[in-house]
Design a protein around this motif. Sequence first.
Motif, PDB file in Angstrom:
ATOM      1  N   PHE A  18       0.830  -1.205   0.000  1.00 11.80           N
ATOM      2  CA  PHE A  18       0.000   0.000   0.000  1.00 11.80           C
ATOM      3  C   PHE A  18       0.868   1.261   0.000  1.00 11.80           C
ATOM      4  CE2 PHE A  18      -2.409   3.450   1.898  1.00 11.80           C
ATOM      5  CZ  PHE A  18      -3.520   3.457   1.073  1.00 11.80           C
ATOM      6  N   LEU A  19       1.897   1.270   0.841  1.00 13.63           N
ATOM      7  CA  LEU A  19       2.787   2.431   0.895  1.00 13.63           C
ATOM      8  C   LEU A  19       3.481   2.647  -0.443  1.00 13.63           C
ATOM      9  CD1 LEU A  19       4.317   1.951   4.461  1.00 13.63           C
ATOM     10  CD2 LEU A  19       2.392   3.419   3.786  1.00 13.63           C
ATOM     11  N   ASP A  20       3.925   1.554  -1.070  1.00 15.78           N
ATOM     12  CA  ASP A  20       4.552   1.653  -2.391  1.00 15.78           C
ATOM     13  C   ASP A  20       3.565   2.208  -3.413  1.00 15.78           C
ATOM     14  OD1 ASP A  20       6.937   0.631  -1.419  1.00 15.78           O
ATOM     15  OD2 ASP A  20       6.636  -1.382  -2.246  1.00 15.78           O
ATOM     16  N   LEU A  21       2.349   1.688  -3.388  1.00 14.56           N
ATOM     17  CA  LEU A  21       1.323   2.124  -4.328  1.00 14.56           C
ATOM     18  C   LEU A  21       1.066   3.625  -4.200  1.00 14.56           C
ATOM     19  CD1 LEU A  21      -0.767   0.993  -6.407  1.00 14.56           C
ATOM     20  CD2 LEU A  21      -2.375   0.875  -4.493  1.00 14.56           C
ATOM     21  N   CYS A  22       0.985   4.112  -2.976  1.00 11.80           N
ATOM     22  CA  CYS A  22       0.725   5.536  -2.752  1.00 11.80           C
ATOM     23  C   CYS A  22       1.889   6.421  -3.187  1.00 11.80           C
ATOM     24  CB  CYS A  22       0.391   5.794  -1.279  1.00 11.80           C
ATOM     25  SG  CYS A  22      -1.250   5.195  -0.823  1.00 11.80           S
ATOM     26  N   MET A  23       3.066   5.833  -3.277  1.00 12.87           N
ATOM     27  CA  MET A  23       4.246   6.578  -3.740  1.00 12.87           C
ATOM     28  C   MET A  23       4.420   6.465  -5.256  1.00 12.87           C
ATOM     29  SD  MET A  23       5.289   8.054  -1.060  1.00 12.87           S
ATOM     30  CE  MET A  23       6.791   8.750  -1.704  1.00 12.87           C
ATOM     31  N   GLY A  24       3.479   5.805  -5.915  1.00 12.89           N
ATOM     32  CA  GLY A  24       3.520   5.691  -7.368  1.00 12.89           C
ATOM     33  C   GLY A  24       4.332   4.527  -7.879  1.00 12.89           C
ATOM     34  N   LYS A  25       4.710   3.618  -6.993  1.00 12.78           N
ATOM     35  CA  LYS A  25       5.485   2.451  -7.415  1.00 12.78           C
ATOM     36  C   LYS A  25       4.542   1.355  -7.896  1.00 12.78           C
ATOM     37  CE  LYS A  25       9.164   3.377  -4.088  1.00 12.78           C
ATOM     38  NZ  LYS A  25       9.829   2.889  -2.868  1.00 12.78           N
ATOM     39  N   GLU A  26       5.059   0.526  -8.769  1.00 12.50           N
ATOM     40  CA  GLU A  26       4.291  -0.612  -9.286  1.00 12.50           C
ATOM     41  C   GLU A  26       4.217  -1.710  -8.227  1.00 12.50           C
ATOM     42  OE1 GLU A  26       2.791  -1.205 -12.383  1.00 12.50           O
ATOM     43  OE2 GLU A  26       3.138   0.930 -12.769  1.00 12.50           O
ATOM     44  N   ILE A  27       3.049  -2.320  -8.102  1.00 16.68           N
ATOM     45  CA  ILE A  27       2.905  -3.507  -7.268  1.00 16.68           C
ATOM     46  C   ILE A  27       2.249  -4.584  -8.121  1.00 16.68           C
ATOM     47  CG2 ILE A  27       2.805  -2.170  -5.124  1.00 16.68           C
ATOM     48  CD1 ILE A  27      -0.212  -2.812  -5.006  1.00 16.68           C
ATOM     49  N   SER A  28       2.400  -5.810  -7.705  1.00 14.66           N
ATOM     50  CA  SER A  28       1.880  -6.917  -8.514  1.00 14.66           C
ATOM     51  C   SER A  28       0.353  -6.896  -8.546  1.00 14.66           C
ATOM     52  CB  SER A  28       2.355  -8.251  -7.929  1.00 14.66           C
ATOM     53  OG  SER A  28       1.669  -8.528  -6.728  1.00 14.66           O
ATOM     54  N   PRO A  29      -0.222  -7.443  -9.619  1.00 14.74           N
ATOM     55  CA  PRO A  29      -1.682  -7.547  -9.695  1.00 14.74           C
ATOM     56  C   PRO A  29      -2.266  -8.328  -8.509  1.00 14.74           C
ATOM     57  CG  PRO A  29      -0.729  -7.953 -11.851  1.00 14.74           C
ATOM     58  CD  PRO A  29       0.407  -7.877 -10.868  1.00 14.74           C
ATOM     59  N   ALA A  30      -1.552  -9.363  -8.061  1.00  8.11           N
ATOM     60  CA  ALA A  30      -2.032 -10.137  -6.908  1.00  8.11           C
ATOM     61  C   ALA A  30      -2.095  -9.270  -5.658  1.00  8.11           C
ATOM     62  CB  ALA A  30      -1.126 -11.348  -6.666  1.00  8.11           C
ATOM     63  N   MET A  31      -1.082  -8.439  -5.462  1.00  2.58           N
ATOM     64  CA  MET A  31      -1.073  -7.558  -4.300  1.00  2.58           C
ATOM     65  C   MET A  31      -2.176  -6.506  -4.425  1.00  2.58           C
ATOM     66  SD  MET A  31       0.392  -7.790  -1.483  1.00  2.58           S
ATOM     67  CE  MET A  31       1.841  -8.747  -1.304  1.00  2.58           C
ATOM     68  N   GLN A  32      -2.421  -6.024  -5.623  1.00  2.00           N
ATOM     69  CA  GLN A  32      -3.523  -5.074  -5.829  1.00  2.00           C
ATOM     70  C   GLN A  32      -4.851  -5.702  -5.430  1.00  2.00           C
ATOM     71  OE1 GLN A  32      -3.600  -3.315  -9.727  1.00  2.00           O
ATOM     72  NE2 GLN A  32      -1.639  -2.286  -9.434  1.00  2.00           N
ATOM     73  N   ARG A  33      -5.056  -6.966  -5.826  1.00  2.00           N
ATOM     74  CA  ARG A  33      -6.294  -7.660  -5.450  1.00  2.00           C
ATOM     75  C   ARG A  33      -6.377  -7.816  -3.930  1.00  2.00           C
ATOM     76  NH1 ARG A  33      -4.864 -10.479  -9.966  1.00  2.00           N
ATOM     77  NH2 ARG A  33      -3.935 -12.184  -8.770  1.00  2.00           N
ATOM     78  N   ASN A  34      -5.251  -8.151  -3.298  1.00  2.00           N
ATOM     79  CA  ASN A  34      -5.238  -8.333  -1.847  1.00  2.00           C
ATOM     80  C   ASN A  34      -5.527  -7.038  -1.091  1.00  2.00           C
ATOM     81  OD1 ASN A  34      -4.741 -11.088  -1.858  1.00  2.00           O
ATOM     82  ND2 ASN A  34      -2.530 -10.836  -1.805  1.00  2.00           N
ATOM     83  N   LEU A  35      -5.259  -5.908  -1.721  1.00  5.30           N
ATOM     84  CA  LEU A  35      -5.543  -4.623  -1.078  1.00  5.30           C
ATOM     85  C   LEU A  35      -7.025  -4.253  -1.129  1.00  5.30           C
ATOM     86  CD1 LEU A  35      -2.485  -2.455  -2.171  1.00  5.30           C
ATOM     87  CD2 LEU A  35      -3.060  -3.192   0.154  1.00  5.30           C
ATOM     88  N   GLY A  36      -7.803  -4.972  -1.912  1.00  2.00           N
ATOM     89  CA  GLY A  36      -9.239  -4.709  -1.979  1.00  2.00           C
ATOM     90  C   GLY A  36      -9.527  -3.264  -2.358  1.00  2.00           C
ATOM     91  N   ASP A  37     -10.489  -2.643  -1.662  1.00  2.00           N
ATOM     92  CA  ASP A  37     -10.873  -1.258  -1.952  1.00  2.00           C
ATOM     93  C   ASP A  37      -9.686  -0.304  -1.869  1.00  2.00           C
ATOM     94  OD1 ASP A  37     -13.492  -2.096  -2.252  1.00  2.00           O
ATOM     95  OD2 ASP A  37     -14.218  -1.163  -0.397  1.00  2.00           O
TER      96      ASP A  37
END
Length: 148
Positions: free
Chosen positions: A96-115
């Motif tokens: 989540f922290l990586d995502l908010c900083m504009g970094k790429e995360i895996s599709p699986a991790m995106q799904r695990n983050l839900g909303d």
Amino acid sequence: MGLAKLGFLYKTLVLEHAKQPHHYALHLPEGSHQKTLHNPTCGDTVNVAVQIRNGQLQTVCFNGQGCTISQAVASMMTDELTGRSVDEARQLIQAFLDLCMGKEISPAMQRNLGDAAVMGTVAEFPARIKCATLSWHAVQEILMQNDC
């Protein structure tokens, strides 16, 4: 997904969680690990409580006050971390922290983050990153301070 649809989804989810936050507790549970963090830039305050049993986050709840983003994201966070193992929680927090900083995360991790995955758009607004990450940082500190 088109930008218009993504913008609508973002607004819808943020407003839904802000108006009716999940796992909001006026009084945090006794015996839980607790952390309070402030965002002086926006005036946000979040109090997070985590009950950990057998290596699992049994309960994750919060209270506080602040901007719509900080309160909505705290609600999203409680949904995604409750019931997770400590290791899974650590991975999700970092994602989540990586995502908010504009970094790429895996599709699986995106799904695990839900909303919460919709908050990746916050990277475009640097002043809002701290609002979005405040509650996640609180849980991260709880896990580090309690040697979990």
